[in-house]
Design a protein around this motif. Structure first.
Motif, short mmCIF file in Angstrom:
data_model
loop_
_atom_site.label_atom_id
_atom_site.label_comp_id
_atom_site.label_asym_id
_atom_site.label_seq_id
_atom_site.Cartn_x
_atom_site.Cartn_y
_atom_site.Cartn_z
N PRO A 76 -36.27 -17.66 27.80
CA PRO A 76 -37.58 -17.04 27.72
C PRO A 76 -37.64 -15.73 28.51
O PRO A 76 -38.58 -15.49 29.27
N LYS A 77 -36.65 -14.88 28.33
CA LYS A 77 -36.56 -13.67 29.15
C LYS A 77 -36.74 -12.37 28.37
O LYS A 77 -37.44 -11.47 28.84
N VAL A 78 -36.08 -12.23 27.23
CA VAL A 78 -36.08 -10.96 26.51
C VAL A 78 -36.38 -11.18 25.03
O VAL A 78 -35.77 -12.04 24.38
N PHE A 79 -37.33 -10.38 24.53
CA PHE A 79 -37.68 -10.36 23.11
C PHE A 79 -37.83 -8.89 22.74
O PHE A 79 -38.65 -8.18 23.33
N ALA A 80 -37.02 -8.43 21.79
CA ALA A 80 -37.08 -7.02 21.39
C ALA A 80 -36.95 -6.92 19.88
O ALA A 80 -36.26 -7.72 19.25
N PHE A 81 -37.66 -5.94 19.32
CA PHE A 81 -37.56 -5.71 17.89
C PHE A 81 -37.80 -4.24 17.59
O PHE A 81 -38.32 -3.49 18.41
N GLN A 82 -37.36 -3.86 16.40
CA GLN A 82 -37.50 -2.49 15.91
C GLN A 82 -38.50 -2.53 14.76
O GLN A 82 -38.29 -3.24 13.78
N GLU A 83 -39.61 -1.80 14.90
CA GLU A 83 -40.59 -1.67 13.82
C GLU A 83 -40.25 -0.44 12.99
O GLU A 83 -39.75 0.55 13.53
N PHE A 84 -40.59 -0.50 11.72
CA PHE A 84 -40.34 0.63 10.83
C PHE A 84 -41.67 1.02 10.19
O PHE A 84 -42.27 0.22 9.49
N ASP A 85 -42.10 2.23 10.45
CA ASP A 85 -43.38 2.72 9.96
C ASP A 85 -43.13 4.01 9.19
O ASP A 85 -42.50 4.93 9.73
N GLU A 86 -43.61 4.09 7.95
CA GLU A 86 -43.38 5.29 7.13
C GLU A 86 -43.97 6.54 7.77
O GLU A 86 -43.41 7.63 7.65
N GLU A 87 -45.09 6.41 8.44
CA GLU A 87 -45.77 7.57 9.03
C GLU A 87 -45.13 8.04 10.33
O GLU A 87 -44.96 9.23 10.55
N THR A 88 -44.77 7.11 11.21
CA THR A 88 -44.29 7.49 12.54
C THR A 88 -42.83 7.17 12.79
O THR A 88 -42.33 7.42 13.89
N GLY A 89 -42.13 6.61 11.81
CA GLY A 89 -40.71 6.32 11.97
C GLY A 89 -40.45 4.99 12.67
O GLY A 89 -41.30 4.11 12.69
N ALA A 90 -39.26 4.86 13.24
CA ALA A 90 -38.86 3.62 13.91
C ALA A 90 -39.40 3.59 15.33
O ALA A 90 -39.44 4.61 16.02
N HIS A 91 -39.80 2.40 15.73
CA HIS A 91 -40.29 2.16 17.09
C HIS A 91 -39.57 0.96 17.66
O HIS A 91 -39.45 -0.06 16.99
N GLY A 92 -39.11 1.07 18.90
CA GLY A 92 -38.50 -0.07 19.58
C GLY A 92 -39.51 -0.70 20.52
O GLY A 92 -40.20 0.00 21.27
N PHE A 108 -42.75 -4.21 29.68
CA PHE A 108 -42.84 -3.91 28.26
C PHE A 108 -42.54 -2.43 28.06
O PHE A 108 -43.12 -1.58 28.73
N THR A 109 -41.63 -2.14 27.14
CA THR A 109 -41.27 -0.76 26.83
C THR A 109 -41.37 -0.52 25.33
O THR A 109 -40.87 -1.32 24.53
N HIS A 110 -42.02 0.57 24.98
CA HIS A 110 -42.17 0.98 23.58
C HIS A 110 -41.48 2.33 23.47
O HIS A 110 -41.84 3.27 24.16
N THR A 111 -40.48 2.43 22.60
CA THR A 111 -39.78 3.71 22.39
C THR A 111 -40.14 4.26 21.02
O THR A 111 -40.30 3.51 20.05
N PHE A 112 -40.26 5.58 20.96
CA PHE A 112 -40.65 6.26 19.72
C PHE A 112 -40.17 7.69 19.79
O PHE A 112 -39.85 8.21 20.86
N ALA A 113 -40.12 8.35 18.63
CA ALA A 113 -39.54 9.69 18.54
C ALA A 113 -40.54 10.81 18.82
O ALA A 113 -40.17 11.84 19.41
N ASP A 114 -41.78 10.67 18.42
CA ASP A 114 -42.75 11.76 18.45
C ASP A 114 -43.66 11.66 19.68
O ASP A 114 -44.55 10.81 19.73
#
Length: 139
Positions: A76-92, A108-114
């Motif tokens: 119960p330590k780490v849960f991570a996923f990559q979301e894919f959104d047409e408007e804003t691209g990939a988000h970790g 909690f960390t959210h990574t994004f390009a823009d």
């Protein structure tokens, strides 16, 4: 509590850290089980295959679907996923639970390009993480 933004290579990382008065196992259920996740996460999980490579399907209030793939899973330590959104691209999205006395620290960390999405993203996550705390507290 606000997040901290920093550049990581070609992306931006928005990091939040919160002390929660609940054990990691309880918080784990709140972030990985749809019946709990859907109470605080900005999209409703309609499918969640809890394994690395597993699919997550989300739906927003306008019935727009968003897909994601689990990239890291260490219960119960780490849960991570990559979301894919047409408007804003990939988000970790990366959740880490660190035992802390009778509770835990959520990192909690959210990574994004823009970077232009940073302020709006931060405000949204503050609300969501507040809602997560409320769910855990039974409110």
């Amino acid at each position: 509590m606000n997040g901290t933004l920093r550049r990581v290579g070609d992306t931006w990382a928005l990091r939040f850290e919160r002390r929660l008065a609940h054990p990691p196992e309880k918080v784990w259920r709140a972030i990985t089980e749809p019946e709990h996740l859907n109470q605080w996460y900005p999209f409703a999980a309609t499918e969640l295959d809890l394994r690395v490579g597993g699919a997550i399907r989300f739906r927003d209030e306008e019935s727009t679907e968003l897909r994601a793939e689990i990239t890291e899973l260490l219960p119960p330590k780490v849960f991570a996923f990559q979301e894919f959104d047409e408007e804003t691209g990939a988000h970790g999205l990366h959740f880490e639970l660190v035992p802390d006395g009778e509770g835990c620290r959520l990192v909690f960390t959210h990574t994004f390009a823009d970077r232009t999405w940073a302020a709006q993203t931060e405000a949204g996550w503050v609300r969501c993480l507040d809602a997560l705390t409320g769910v855990l507290d039974g409110r």
